[in-house]
Write a protein that holds these residues in place. Structure first.
Motif, PDB file in Angstrom:
ATOM      1  N   LYS A   1       0.830  -1.201   0.000  1.00 37.47           N
ATOM      2  CA  LYS A   1       0.000   0.000   0.000  1.00 37.47           C
ATOM      3  C   LYS A   1       0.869   1.256   0.000  1.00 37.47           C
ATOM      4  N   PRO A   2       0.392   2.304  -0.683  1.00 38.14           N
ATOM      5  CA  PRO A   2       1.141   3.569  -0.714  1.00 38.14           C
ATOM      6  C   PRO A   2       1.441   4.072   0.700  1.00 38.14           C
ATOM      7  N   GLY A   3       2.668   4.520   0.893  1.00 32.38           N
ATOM      8  CA  GLY A   3       3.077   5.039   2.196  1.00 32.38           C
ATOM      9  C   GLY A   3       3.595   3.967   3.141  1.00 32.38           C
ATOM     10  N   ARG A   4       3.443   2.695   2.788  1.00 34.71           N
ATOM     11  CA  ARG A   4       3.923   1.603   3.637  1.00 34.71           C
ATOM     12  C   ARG A   4       5.331   1.219   3.209  1.00 34.71           C
ATOM     13  N   ARG A   5       6.085   0.645   4.119  1.00 32.20           N
ATOM     14  CA  ARG A   5       7.470   0.261   3.821  1.00 32.20           C
ATOM     15  C   ARG A   5       7.610  -1.223   3.509  1.00 32.20           C
TER      16      ARG A   5
END
Length: 69
Positions: free
Chosen positions: A37-41
């Protein structure tokens, strides 16, 4: 028809499968990147397992039909 062998690899970010014949020649391969997911590492292990188990049947179906059941 010669025997074919299915190899499966489930790494941290990719689900992969391949078919080889008795001599080790590659008959086909497929792979899919897991979705982060966007923003996840990265992904939690449970999310990786979920995505791998969802992707594998589709990838196996895409391998050469004459070798799959």
């Amino acid at each position: 028809m010669k025997a074919a062998f299915l190899g499966i690899d489930t790494s941290c970010y990719t689900t992969s499968c391949a078919l080889v014949d008795e001599s080790g020649a590659l008959l086909g391969e497929e792979r899919k990147l897991l979705t982060v997911k966007p923003g996840r590492r990265g992904l939690q292990q449970s999310e990786m397992v979920f995505q791998h188990t969802r992707a594998l049947p589709q990838l196996i179906e895409q391998l050469p039909a004459q070798y799959t059941l």
